[in-house]
Scaffold this active site. Structure first.
Site, PDB file in Angstrom:
ATOM      1  N   HIS A  38       0.847  -1.199   0.000  1.00 41.99           N
ATOM      2  CA  HIS A  38       0.000   0.000   0.000  1.00 41.99           C
ATOM      3  C   HIS A  38       0.878   1.243   0.000  1.00 41.99           C
ATOM      4  O   HIS A  38       2.097   1.153   0.121  1.00 41.99           O
ATOM      5  CB  HIS A  38      -0.984  -0.012   1.171  1.00 41.99           C
ATOM      6  CG  HIS A  38      -0.368   0.089   2.533  1.00 41.99           C
ATOM      7  ND1 HIS A  38       0.389  -0.923   3.083  1.00 41.99           N
ATOM      8  CD2 HIS A  38      -0.385   1.099   3.459  1.00 41.99           C
ATOM      9  CE1 HIS A  38       0.785  -0.557   4.296  1.00 41.99           C
ATOM     10  NE2 HIS A  38       0.339   0.656   4.535  1.00 41.99           N
ATOM     11  N   HIS A  79      -7.373  -0.759   5.730  1.00 50.10           N
ATOM     12  CA  HIS A  79      -6.325   0.157   6.191  1.00 50.10           C
ATOM     13  C   HIS A  79      -6.170   1.275   5.172  1.00 50.10           C
ATOM     14  O   HIS A  79      -6.174   2.459   5.506  1.00 50.10           O
ATOM     15  CB  HIS A  79      -5.026  -0.636   6.361  1.00 50.10           C
ATOM     16  CG  HIS A  79      -3.871   0.179   6.847  1.00 50.10           C
ATOM     17  ND1 HIS A  79      -3.835   0.719   8.119  1.00 50.10           N
ATOM     18  CD2 HIS A  79      -2.698   0.528   6.247  1.00 50.10           C
ATOM     19  CE1 HIS A  79      -2.688   1.370   8.277  1.00 50.10           C
ATOM     20  NE2 HIS A  79      -1.979   1.271   7.151  1.00 50.10           N
ATOM     21  N   HIS A 101       4.959  -4.589  11.012  1.00 48.67           N
ATOM     22  CA  HIS A 101       5.248  -3.813  12.225  1.00 48.67           C
ATOM     23  C   HIS A 101       5.424  -4.732  13.428  1.00 48.67           C
ATOM     24  O   HIS A 101       4.779  -5.779  13.519  1.00 48.67           O
ATOM     25  CB  HIS A 101       4.124  -2.822  12.524  1.00 48.67           C
ATOM     26  CG  HIS A 101       4.062  -1.660  11.575  1.00 48.67           C
ATOM     27  ND1 HIS A 101       4.858  -0.547  11.714  1.00 48.67           N
ATOM     28  CD2 HIS A 101       3.304  -1.443  10.470  1.00 48.67           C
ATOM     29  CE1 HIS A 101       4.596   0.304  10.734  1.00 48.67           C
ATOM     30  NE2 HIS A 101       3.650  -0.220   9.964  1.00 48.67           N
ATOM     31  N   HIS A 128       1.340   4.020   1.932  1.00 45.03           N
ATOM     32  CA  HIS A 128       1.854   4.809   3.056  1.00 45.03           C
ATOM     33  C   HIS A 128       3.374   4.940   2.996  1.00 45.03           C
ATOM     34  O   HIS A 128       4.077   4.002   2.611  1.00 45.03           O
ATOM     35  CB  HIS A 128       1.409   4.202   4.387  1.00 45.03           C
ATOM     36  CG  HIS A 128      -0.035   4.453   4.691  1.00 45.03           C
ATOM     37  ND1 HIS A 128      -0.739   3.749   5.634  1.00 45.03           N
ATOM     38  CD2 HIS A 128      -0.916   5.344   4.159  1.00 45.03           C
ATOM     39  CE1 HIS A 128      -1.983   4.186   5.690  1.00 45.03           C
ATOM     40  NE2 HIS A 128      -2.113   5.149   4.802  1.00 45.03           N
ATOM     41  N   ASP A 168      -0.191  -3.929   6.338  1.00 46.10           N
ATOM     42  CA  ASP A 168      -0.820  -3.439   7.567  1.00 46.10           C
ATOM     43  C   ASP A 168      -2.280  -3.865   7.669  1.00 46.10           C
ATOM     44  O   ASP A 168      -3.089  -3.188   8.301  1.00 46.10           O
ATOM     45  CB  ASP A 168      -0.743  -1.909   7.627  1.00 46.10           C
ATOM     46  CG  ASP A 168       0.668  -1.408   7.909  1.00 46.10           C
ATOM     47  OD1 ASP A 168       1.575  -2.231   8.114  1.00 46.10           O
ATOM     48  OD2 ASP A 168       0.860  -0.175   7.907  1.00 46.10           O
ATOM     49  N   ASP A 215       5.808   4.935   5.044  1.00 45.85           N
ATOM     50  CA  ASP A 215       6.714   4.005   5.733  1.00 45.85           C
ATOM     51  C   ASP A 215       6.778   2.644   5.030  1.00 45.85           C
ATOM     52  O   ASP A 215       7.513   1.754   5.471  1.00 45.85           O
ATOM     53  CB  ASP A 215       6.324   3.827   7.208  1.00 45.85           C
ATOM     54  CG  ASP A 215       4.945   3.233   7.406  1.00 45.85           C
ATOM     55  OD1 ASP A 215       4.022   3.600   6.660  1.00 45.85           O
ATOM     56  OD2 ASP A 215       4.789   2.394   8.310  1.00 45.85           O
ATOM     57  N   HIS A 216       6.060   2.517   3.924  1.00 42.30           N
ATOM     58  CA  HIS A 216       6.123   1.302   3.104  1.00 42.30           C
ATOM     59  C   HIS A 216       6.703   1.554   1.715  1.00 42.30           C
ATOM     60  O   HIS A 216       7.145   0.609   1.071  1.00 42.30           O
ATOM     61  CB  HIS A 216       4.733   0.671   2.973  1.00 42.30           C
ATOM     62  CG  HIS A 216       4.198   0.161   4.268  1.00 42.30           C
ATOM     63  ND1 HIS A 216       4.065  -1.181   4.544  1.00 42.30           N
ATOM     64  CD2 HIS A 216       3.774   0.811   5.388  1.00 42.30           C
ATOM     65  CE1 HIS A 216       3.584  -1.327   5.776  1.00 42.30           C
ATOM     66  NE2 HIS A 216       3.401  -0.127   6.297  1.00 42.30           N
TER      67      HIS A 216
END
Length: 259
Positions: free
Chosen positions: A56, A112, A171, A58, A133, A60-61
Site C-alpha cells: 500500500h 487500512h 510492524h 503509506h 498493515d 513508511d512502506h
C-alpha cells in the site's frame, strides 16, 4: 528454498528480504527506507535485488522504493488503485506474479487503505503471506481509508488460508496487540501464554514475527468476532447488542484506537 529475513526500519517497521541462494537474487517487501536494503546489498555484493513488492501507499512502506529502483533496476510491483512510486507492474485482485521463481497470488484487502493488497504463496508445508498493515500478529491495521465492513471482509479472506500460513506483517506491534487481546478476552489462556512468550522475546530484543494463522485464530480478537466471549465484551463496551460479526469488529477497532 527461499530464505526470509527482516530488515528493521524506523522504530517498528520490518522490510522483508526474500533470498534465493541458488541464484543470488533477492526481493524486498514494503521498503519504507532504502538504507537498510542498500546496506544489506553492500554487505552482499554478489547478490542482485530483482523485485520490490508493495502492499500500500503509506510512506513508511514506499519511501525507499524509488531510490532502490534507481540503484538496482529492480522491478516494482504494487496495487493498481494507489499511487506507488516508480511502479512497473500494477496489480489487482486475483493477479498472479512470479518472484524469485515463486508464484504469488494477489489479494485485494481494503480497509487500512482502499487499494491495499496482500501477497500469498501457497507452498508446503508453510505457505507465505505478506499482508502489510491489514493483518497484524494479534491485531489488524487502523482504518485510515476503508470501512469496518471492508476490513472485516478482508480479514475474513485472509483467514480462509491454511492454518500453517506464515504471517509476515510489517510492524512489531505484537506485544501491544496482545495486551489489548487480553483486555478483550481476559480468560483466554492462549492469549496469556502468547503474551508471556512475546514479552520474553521482546525483553531479549527478539522479533515476534512471523506469526501463523493457527495462532491468530486462537489469540487475535479481530478474527474472533464470532466468539461469544468477544461479542459479549464488544456489547459491554458499546452498551448495545452488536448484531453482526462486522459490528463486533467495528466496536473492537474503535476501542483499540483509544486503548
Amino acid at each position: 528454498m527461499i530464505q526470509i529475513d527482516a530488515l528493521p526500519a524506523f522504530t517498528d517497521n520490518y522490510i522483508w528480504l526474500l533470498q534465493d541462494p541458488s541464484s543470488k537474487r533477492c526481493a524486498v517487501v514494503d521498503p519504507g527506507d532504502a538504507a537498510p536494503v542498500l546496506g544489506w546489498l553492500e554487505q552482499h555484493p554478489d547478490w542482485q535485488l530483482t523485485d520490490i513488492l508493495v502492499t500500500h501507499h503509506h510512506h513508511d512502506h514506499v519511501g525507499g522504493v524509488a531510490q532502490l529502483k534507481q540503484a538496482t533496476g529492480a522491478r516494482v510491483l504494487g496495487p493498481a488503485a494507489e499511487s506507488i512510486p516508480a511502479r512497473d507492474v500494477a496489480l489487482v485482485d486475483n493477479d498472479r506474479i512470479n518472484v524469485l521463481g515463486l508464484d504469488f497470488d494477489v489479494y485485494a484487502v481494503p480497509g487500512h487503505t482502499l487499494g491495499h493488497i496482500a501477497f500469498y504463496h501457497a507452498q508446503t508445508p508453510a505457505p507465505l503471506l505478506f499482508c502489510g498493515d491489514t493483518l497484524f500478529a494479534a491485531g489488524c491495521g487502523r482504518l485510515f481509508e476503508g470501512t469496518p465492513e471492508q476490513m472485516h471482509h478482508s480479514l475474513g479472506r485472509l483467514t480462509e488460508l491454511p492454518d500453517s500460513t506464515l504471517v509476515y506483517c510489517t510492524h512489531e506491534y505484537t506485544l501491544s496487540n496482545l495486551r489489548f487481546a487480553q483486555a478483550v478476552e481476559p480468560h483466554n489462556t492462549d492469549i496469556a501464554e502468547r503474551l508471556a512468550q512475546v514479552s520474553q522475546w521482546r525483553s531479549e530484543n527478539r522479533i515476534s514475527l512471523p506469526s501463523n494463522l493457527a495462532l491468530e485464530r486462537l489469540t487475535n480478537p479481530f478474527i474472533r468476532t464470532h466468539e461469544t466471549s468477544v461479542k459479549e465484551k464488544a456489547d459491554e463496551r458499546t452498551g448495545t447488542s452488536n448484531p453482526s460479526p462486522s459490528a463486533v469488529f467495528a466496536a473492537l477497532r474503535a476501542w483499540k484506537d483509544k486503548f
